[in-house]
Design an enzyme around this catalytic site. Structure first.
Site, mmCIF file in Angstrom:
data_model
loop_
_atom_site.group_PDB
_atom_site.id
_atom_site.type_symbol
_atom_site.label_atom_id
_atom_site.label_comp_id
_atom_site.label_asym_id
_atom_site.label_seq_id
_atom_site.Cartn_x
_atom_site.Cartn_y
_atom_site.Cartn_z
ATOM 1 N NE ARG A 1 -3.318 2.405 3.018
ATOM 2 C CZ ARG A 1 -4.292 2.365 3.798
ATOM 3 N NH1 ARG A 1 -4.375 1.387 4.662
ATOM 4 N NH2 ARG A 1 -5.076 3.563 3.946
ATOM 5 C CG ASN B 1 -10.781 -1.841 0.084
ATOM 6 O OD1 ASN B 1 -12.023 -1.770 -0.501
ATOM 7 N ND2 ASN B 1 -10.518 -1.240 1.285
ATOM 8 C CB CYS C 1 -17.867 -0.462 1.796
ATOM 9 S SG CYS C 1 -16.877 1.245 1.975
ATOM 10 C CG HIS D 1 -14.213 3.110 -1.632
ATOM 11 N ND1 HIS D 1 -12.903 3.034 -1.490
ATOM 12 C CD2 HIS D 1 -14.898 2.727 -0.521
ATOM 13 C CE1 HIS D 1 -12.654 2.261 -0.129
ATOM 14 N NE2 HIS D 1 -14.195 2.076 0.222
ATOM 15 C CE1 TYR E 1 -11.573 5.808 -0.226
ATOM 16 C CE2 TYR E 1 -13.200 5.774 1.113
ATOM 17 C CZ TYR E 1 -12.168 5.575 1.187
ATOM 18 O OH TYR E 1 -11.270 4.679 1.960
HETATM 19 P P1 NAD Z 1 -3.679 -5.625 7.064
HETATM 20 O O1 NAD Z 1 -2.410 -5.200 6.297
HETATM 21 O O2 NAD Z 1 -3.500 -5.775 8.412
HETATM 22 O O3 NAD Z 1 -3.949 -7.107 6.411
HETATM 23 C C1 NAD Z 1 -4.831 -8.132 6.998
HETATM 24 C C2 NAD Z 1 -3.988 -9.391 6.973
HETATM 25 O O4 NAD Z 1 -3.972 -10.090 5.774
HETATM 26 C C3 NAD Z 1 -2.566 -9.181 7.319
HETATM 27 O O5 NAD Z 1 -2.414 -10.271 8.685
HETATM 28 C C4 NAD Z 1 -1.844 -10.125 6.437
HETATM 29 O O6 NAD Z 1 -0.673 -10.833 6.607
HETATM 30 C C5 NAD Z 1 -3.079 -10.982 5.784
HETATM 31 N N1 NAD Z 1 -2.667 -11.574 4.408
HETATM 32 C C6 NAD Z 1 -1.973 -10.876 3.340
HETATM 33 N N2 NAD Z 1 -2.139 -11.613 2.122
HETATM 34 C C7 NAD Z 1 -3.029 -12.542 2.669
HETATM 35 C C8 NAD Z 1 -3.121 -13.636 1.853
HETATM 36 N N3 NAD Z 1 -2.989 -13.873 0.550
HETATM 37 N N4 NAD Z 1 -4.201 -14.612 2.298
HETATM 38 C C9 NAD Z 1 -4.471 -14.511 3.592
HETATM 39 N N5 NAD Z 1 -4.282 -13.352 4.505
HETATM 40 C C10 NAD Z 1 -3.439 -12.572 3.740
HETATM 41 O O7 NAD Z 1 -4.975 -4.894 6.247
HETATM 42 P P2 NAD Z 1 -6.085 -4.317 7.257
HETATM 43 O O8 NAD Z 1 -5.692 -2.776 6.941
HETATM 44 O O9 NAD Z 1 -6.390 -4.749 8.451
HETATM 45 O O10 NAD Z 1 -7.287 -4.460 6.183
HETATM 46 C C11 NAD Z 1 -7.487 -5.732 5.461
HETATM 47 C C12 NAD Z 1 -8.509 -5.612 4.461
HETATM 48 O O11 NAD Z 1 -9.518 -5.226 4.601
HETATM 49 C C13 NAD Z 1 -7.756 -4.799 3.385
HETATM 50 O O12 NAD Z 1 -8.004 -5.008 2.232
HETATM 51 C C14 NAD Z 1 -8.490 -3.594 3.613
HETATM 52 O O13 NAD Z 1 -8.244 -2.566 2.418
HETATM 53 C C15 NAD Z 1 -9.728 -4.115 3.929
HETATM 54 N N6 NAD Z 1 -10.962 -3.106 4.691
HETATM 55 C C16 NAD Z 1 -11.846 -2.947 3.618
HETATM 56 C C17 NAD Z 1 -12.920 -2.027 4.330
HETATM 57 C C18 NAD Z 1 -14.247 -1.907 3.479
HETATM 58 O O14 NAD Z 1 -14.884 -0.966 3.678
HETATM 59 N N7 NAD Z 1 -14.553 -2.886 2.625
HETATM 60 C C19 NAD Z 1 -12.585 -1.681 5.685
HETATM 61 C C20 NAD Z 1 -11.499 -1.900 6.365
HETATM 62 C C21 NAD Z 1 -10.503 -2.538 5.753
HETATM 63 C C1 G6P Z 2 -12.715 3.186 4.866
HETATM 64 C C2 G6P Z 2 -12.797 2.404 3.671
HETATM 65 C C3 G6P Z 2 -12.265 1.116 3.531
HETATM 66 C C4 G6P Z 2 -10.653 1.256 3.962
HETATM 67 C C5 G6P Z 2 -10.500 2.157 5.098
HETATM 68 C C6 G6P Z 2 -9.173 2.747 5.024
HETATM 69 O O1 G6P Z 2 -13.136 4.515 4.880
HETATM 70 O O2 G6P Z 2 -14.216 2.063 3.374
HETATM 71 O O3 G6P Z 2 -12.407 0.481 2.314
HETATM 72 O O4 G6P Z 2 -9.962 0.142 3.727
HETATM 73 O O5 G6P Z 2 -11.145 3.433 5.188
HETATM 74 O O6 G6P Z 2 -8.829 2.902 6.448
HETATM 75 P P1 G6P Z 2 -7.422 2.929 7.161
HETATM 76 O O7 G6P Z 2 -7.240 3.002 8.320
HETATM 77 O O8 G6P Z 2 -6.601 1.680 6.625
HETATM 78 O O9 G6P Z 2 -6.636 4.178 6.372
HETATM 79 MN MN MN Z 3 -14.549 0.581 1.895
#
Ligand code: NAD
Ligand code: G6P
Ligand code: MN
Ligand code: MN
Length: 431
Positions: free
Chosen positions: A93, A147, A168, A197, A251
């Site tokens: 990222r 994401n 989301c 988004h 967004y």
């Molecule tokens: P993070 O960097 O902590 O990753 C979460 C875990 O995924 C890590 O422990 C990592 O080791 C693991 N990982 C990486 N590749 C993997 C694979 N191939 N198989 C299994 N595990 C794997 O990330 P985060 O900031 O906690 O966010 C996690 C995910 O959720 C991201 O994709 C983020 O964008 C998404 N997210 C989405 C929303 C939303 O609104 N949809 C909200 C929050 C987070």
């Molecule tokens: C939220 C979005 C997520 C995104 C997150 C990022 O607004 O809906 O999709 O992953 O923000 O938050 P962070 O704390 O990782 O910047």
């Molecule tokens: Mn989102």
């Protein structure tokens, strides 16, 4: 009794998911929780699993928490699979953010060149998971937050036969914000529509009246609780909200106020760091807190993350499907005519009635032509990006990129793309 799988369990967000499951123990009878991660996340997963065990214990629930690096073992016979992994982890990222900024573009996790790169890393893995689910747990629902959630969901709906819904927290934050602006009312219906988004609130119905314009007035009066924590606070110009007659999600600032946000990002990158860098520090603090053997609840500090409240969406969605609640939630699902002017079979983020048989998207009033063109453009970008992520075709990648309003073209783009592909050599298809 349910077997629930969390892929990417080492995420610092996981305690919120556990809290959501505990709060719904009566509606979601949980038997086993399977946490899946990769070698890189093993240690984080262990800390999370132990915290989860303490939380479940304190709640008096006897649930077995398994930790594994073997995804297939976890998926076998699962009922619900939550996907929340980050392909390439935070360093990828940060690399996306830094490369984009270096070439004068917005550096962001799901938008612009960063969103493209994230999709290319993530979609092949998401499709692998979907393929495994087809044989190991064909009846399970996949709840995807990974994401870029909209593109990942579209790829899965298009290329696999599993049941999948994309999520989301942005519409959840909008819903909570609107509630606050309506005097903490729970008695209203907000309808959103668009792409992940890239959504707009279209109606806010209360007591037979559309309160959308009252909410817009409140926002313009300087009270805007609809912005997630990862996006710095800002104000919409009055004519934007009044003229659109819709509330764009935060967004959309990347598109409607591109240069303002770029300037802000350049400032941050030279100061406290990019959002990814800030999150890295925050995550470090969170895991220090999670390690405390006396902690048995979700700590307050998690609210510093942009994804706060997403357990609300995840657990509520699981329960709504499981119990055929027929409540309205905002999810990524097949359009099926909900948004006029977008293909029926593409994924959109829309308010939907959630049933045991899946989400039933609600029809939305026609978008103004100019906004519809933007939605069509972004959908086209998403679809070309998915194709590029699957085929590794460089020209398809170029077609996607030049379409995106946040991405430059020409030599600058060729150089930026070359750098992205070089940095991600081990994480993407070979272009
Ligand atoms: P993070 O960097 O902590 O990753 C979460 C875990 O995924 C890590 O422990 C990592 O080791 C693991 N990982 C990486 N590749 C993997 C694979 N191939 N198989 C299994 N595990 C794997 O990330 P985060 O900031 O906690 O966010 C996690 C995910 O959720 C991201 O994709 C983020 O964008 C998404 N997210 C989405 C929303 C939303 O609104 N949809 C909200 C929050 C987070
Ligand atoms: C939220 C979005 C997520 C995104 C997150 C990022 O607004 O809906 O999709 O992953 O923000 O938050 P962070 O704390 O990782 O910047
Ligand atoms: Mn989102
Ligand atoms: Mn462009």
């Amino acid at each position: 009794e349910l077997k629930i799988v969390i892929i990417g369990a080492g995420s610092s967000y996981t305690p919120e998911l556990i809290e959501g499951l505990i709060n719904r123990a009566a509606e979601l009878p949980l038997r086993e929780l399977w946490m899946v991660d990769i070698e890189e996340g093993r240690e984080k997963m262990a800390i999370i699993a132990n915290l989860a065990r303490r939380m479940l214990n304190k709640a008096g629930l006897s649930v077995t928490v398994h930790e594994t690096l073997n995804r297939r073992e976890a998926l076998a016979g699962a009922d619900y699979v939550c996907s929340q992994f980050r392909a390439g982890c935070l360093n990828a990222r940060i690399s996306d953010e830094r490369i984009s900024l270096k070439y004068g573009m917005i550096g962001q996790e799901t938008n612009g060149l960063g969103g493209f790169a994230n999709a290319c890393r993530t979609i092949p893995i998401a499709l692998e998971i979907a393929r495994e689910m087809e044989t190991l747990c064909p009846d399970a629902w996949l709840l995807n937050f990974t994401n870029p959630s909209g593109m990942v969901t579209e790829a899965i709906l298009r290329h696999s036969s599993i049941k999948a819904v994309g999520l989301c927290n942005v519409p959840v934050i909008m819903q909570k914000g609107v509630s606050q602006l309506l005097g903490n009312s729970a008695d209203f219906i907000m309808q959103v529509a668009g792409l992940n988004h890239f959504i707009f609130a279209r109606q806010i119905l209360q007591n037979g009246k559309d309160k959308l314009h009252d909410v817009i007035d409140e926002i313009l009066a300087g009270n805007d609780p609809l912005v997630p924590r990862n996006i710095p606070p800002f104000s919409w110009p009055a004519h934007v909200l009044k003229g659109l007659g819709m509330i764009p999600c935060a967004y959309l600032r990347y598109y409607y106020m591109k240069d303002d946000i770029l300037k802000q990002e350049i400032g941050e990158a030279g100061g406290e760091g990019t959002r990814g860098e800030v999150v890295k520090a925050l995550e470090h603090q969170l895991f220090e807190i999670y390690k405390n053997p006396d902690l048995a609840e979700k700590p307050k500090a998690l609210e510093g993350r942009g994804g706060q409240y997403y357990s609300e969406a995840a657990c509520e969605l699981m329960s709504a499907i499981h119990n055929d609640k027929r409540i309205i939630m905002h999810v990524n699902t097949r359009n099926n005519g909900a948004i006029n002017g977008l293909p029926d079979d593409c994924a959109v983020e829309v308010s939907s009635v959630i049933t045991r048989s899946g989400p039933l998207p609600l029809n939305v009033a026609a978008f103004p032509e100019d906004t519809l063109r933007l939605l069509q453009l972004m959908k086209n970008f998403e679809q070309l990006t998915i194709e590029a992520a699957i085929t590794g075709d460089r020209h398809t990648a170029w077609r996607a990129l030049v379409l995106n309003p946040l991405i430059t073209s020409g030599t600058l783009l060729e150089e930026a793309l070359a750098e992205v592909l070089e940095e991600n050599k081990a994480l993407m298809p070979s272009f």
